[in-house]
Enzyme design. Structure first.
Site, mmCIF file in Angstrom:
data_model
loop_
_atom_site.group_PDB
_atom_site.id
_atom_site.type_symbol
_atom_site.label_atom_id
_atom_site.label_comp_id
_atom_site.label_asym_id
_atom_site.label_seq_id
_atom_site.Cartn_x
_atom_site.Cartn_y
_atom_site.Cartn_z
ATOM 1 C CE LYS A 298 -1.333 3.416 2.931
ATOM 2 N NZ LYS A 298 -0.369 4.230 3.743
ATOM 3 C CG HIS A 299 2.846 4.894 -2.059
ATOM 4 N ND1 HIS A 299 4.149 4.869 -1.600
ATOM 5 C CD2 HIS A 299 2.608 6.163 -2.459
ATOM 6 C CE1 HIS A 299 4.671 6.079 -1.733
ATOM 7 N NE2 HIS A 299 3.761 6.872 -2.251
ATOM 8 C CB SER A 300 -0.329 7.243 1.805
ATOM 9 O OG SER A 300 -0.927 8.520 1.978
ATOM 10 C CB THR B 216 6.179 5.881 6.102
ATOM 11 O OG1 THR B 216 4.814 6.141 5.773
ATOM 12 C CG2 THR B 216 6.275 4.565 6.843
ATOM 13 N NE ARG C 243 7.620 14.644 -7.106
ATOM 14 C CZ ARG C 243 6.959 13.676 -6.447
ATOM 15 N NH1 ARG C 243 7.569 12.528 -6.189
ATOM 16 N NH2 ARG C 243 5.715 13.857 -6.072
ATOM 17 C CB SER D 104 7.504 9.246 -7.320
ATOM 18 O OG SER D 104 8.060 9.035 -6.038
ATOM 19 C CE LYS E 94 8.319 5.324 -3.306
ATOM 20 N NZ LYS E 94 8.343 6.631 -3.974
ATOM 21 C CE LYS E 95 4.791 1.263 -3.122
ATOM 22 N NZ LYS E 95 5.347 0.927 -1.803
#
Length: 487
Positions: A117-119, A156, A204, A219, A223-224
């Site tokens: 999961k990413h926010s 995080t 950024r 971005s 990473k995923k």
């Protein structure tokens, strides 16, 4: 010359995601063209032209090998922010960033278990700290490559690093060991893993290009892609304190993530969640760690628990490990109530560098004991309600901006943070409040808040004369992959 696009947005492209190969091109040209110099690439994008797959690979290569100067990186990011990128460019950028380091490979038996999961970044958003160990307790493997704070939002990795000894840099071999022993890890980019994103992410943050849709998409997904996931859920925030204020803008980013993910062969869904109020009752690195532990005690703020269980339940369903999201959410909730998520969190801390005694004390102690174990601010200051009323809203943005000024965020890349700086909300949305009642406790290392800071914080509290009410869930909408076939 390509027509200009709305700043920060992906331009429409008729190529179906499934038709995209590397960078969206069907095959290499017969004779590779001469690589363009960086000033020419910057000028092309500045003037609204599209960049080829080779152009984009050349730019990313220059970023990683150090031949791109900082001003050139900033100029290219701003050109992309202003002119946008089409679907093929965004796929190419994502692929180039993902291939800038090592690719992660896992045992075949883990395939369906690998989720993440990413926010997009929120105020008080400590969901990942709870969700990764909760999913691990459900039998998932969660190789979470996370990020640091961007703008006014907390990161995080920064939150976890407020725990003495926690190490975010882990080699691929160490990550595999963590997944075998714990079921989850939360790590950062390194020279081995997606190094291009680490450099561009910092740039950024300090060049006002955080809100570029193609840059956000590349971005997150770069990473995923290296994680070889079964399913990915992106929590796309909208509201006054989010990168995109409106739900419609957040939906556009969600669509880009789902579409580009499909073009990369990655199963991506996106949840749209509100970010006008802070999530939970705590904002700031150590305070959010404490609140995450409270959630893993089966307690804590209801909005945090609601989001953790909904997102986790959706991921279990997407990866074929639950028959529907509600069943998955119940399984995640059970790990919070029976302590198994907290046990996984303790094991993750100890395996990622925290002294085992400290990890055990943090996870088994009372809230008061935990506060003694983590960095503490030198001063606390409480603000009082200026009038009677019902809490209609606590504006997250001015709260985050003041905490940023006090040292909770960065103004330039690499700047150290003050992990103990933060704020506790002493009231919740929908609650009745009487004049003179403390509503906010600020933790700061300065002697006191300045008058402008105090005024900004008091302006964050919005009172109304309506009756007390139950605060709504921040979860607003779910956008699924193009073909929703469950295993």
């Amino acid at each position: 010359m390509a027509a200009p696009v709305t700043p920060g947005h992906l331009t429409p492209n008729p190529v179906a995601p499934g038709d995209l190969s590397w960078g969206g091109l069907r095959g290499p040209p017969d004779t590779p063209p001469e690589p363009k110099q960086l000033p020419e690439l910057i000028r092309l994008k500045r003037d609204g032209d599209r960049l080829s797959e080779g152009d984009i690979r050349g730019f990313v290569r220059a970023v990683v090998d150090g031949s791109a100067q900082g001003v050139q990186i900033g100029a290219m990011l701003m050109a992309i922010r202003l002119q946008g990128m089409d679907l093929e460019e965004t796929v190419a950028l994502t692929q180039a960033m993902a291939k800038s380091g090592e690719q992660l490979e896992w045992p075949e038996a883990w395939h369906q278990q690998l989720v993440d999961k990413h926010s997009t970044g929120g105020v008080g958003d400590k969901v990942s700290l709870v969700l990764a160990p909760a999913l691990a307790a459900c039998g998932c493997k969660v190789p979470m490559i996370s990020g640091r704070g961007l703008g006014h939002t907390g990161g995080t990795l920064d939150k976890l690093e407020s725990i003495p000894g926690f190490t975010v840099i882990q080699s691929p071999e160490q990550m595999q060991g963590l997944l075998e022993q714990v079921g989850c890890c939360i790590v950062g980019q390194s020279k081995k893993l997606v190094p291009a994103d680490g450099i561009l992410y910092e740039a950024r943050d300090v060049t006002a290009t955080v809100d570029s849709l193609p840059l956000i998409t590349a971005s997150i997904l770069s990473k995923k892609v290296v994680e070889s996931l079964s399913a990915l859920l992106v929590d796309v925030k909208f509201g006054a304190a989010a990168v995109f204020p409106s739900q419609a803008e957040a939906r556009e980013l969600a669509g880009a993530l789902v579409g580009v993910g499909a073009g990369l062969g990655l199963r991506v869904a996106a949840a749209l969640t509100a970010m006008d109020n802070p999530l939970g009752r705590s904002v700031g690195h150590t305070l959010e760690v404490e609140e995450a532990l409270l959630c893993m005690d089966g307690a804590g703020p209801p909005d945090l628990r609601d989001l953790v269980t909904r997102l986790g339940g959706t991921l279990l369903w997407l990866s074929g490990q639950a028959e529907d999201p509600a069943v998955g959410a119940a399984r995640v909730a059970a790990t919070l109530d029976d302590g198994s998520a907290r046990d996984r969190f303790e094991r993750m801390l100890a395996t990622q560098g925290v002294d085992p005694w400290l990890a055990r004390a943090l996870c088994s102690g009372t809230p008061a004991q935990r506060r003694q174990l983590l960095p503490r601010a030198r001063e606390q200051e409480e603000l009082l309600a200026p009038a009677d009323g019902t809490v209609e809203l606590v504006r997250a943005l001015p709260l985050a901006r003041v905490l940023h000024e006090l040292g909770a965020g960065r103004s330039r890349a690499g700047e150290p943070l003050r992990p103990a700086v933060g704020a506790e909300l002493l009231v919740g949305v929908g609650q009745k409040l009487r004049r003179g009642t403390p509503w906010l406790r600020v933790h700061l290392d300065a002697p006191a808040l300045s008058d402008p800071q105090r005024r900004a914080l008091q302006g964050a509290l919005v009172l109304s004369d309506r009756a007390p009410f139950a605060a709504p869930s921040p979860f607003a909408e779910l956008i699924l992959p193009p073909t929703d076939t469950q295993q």
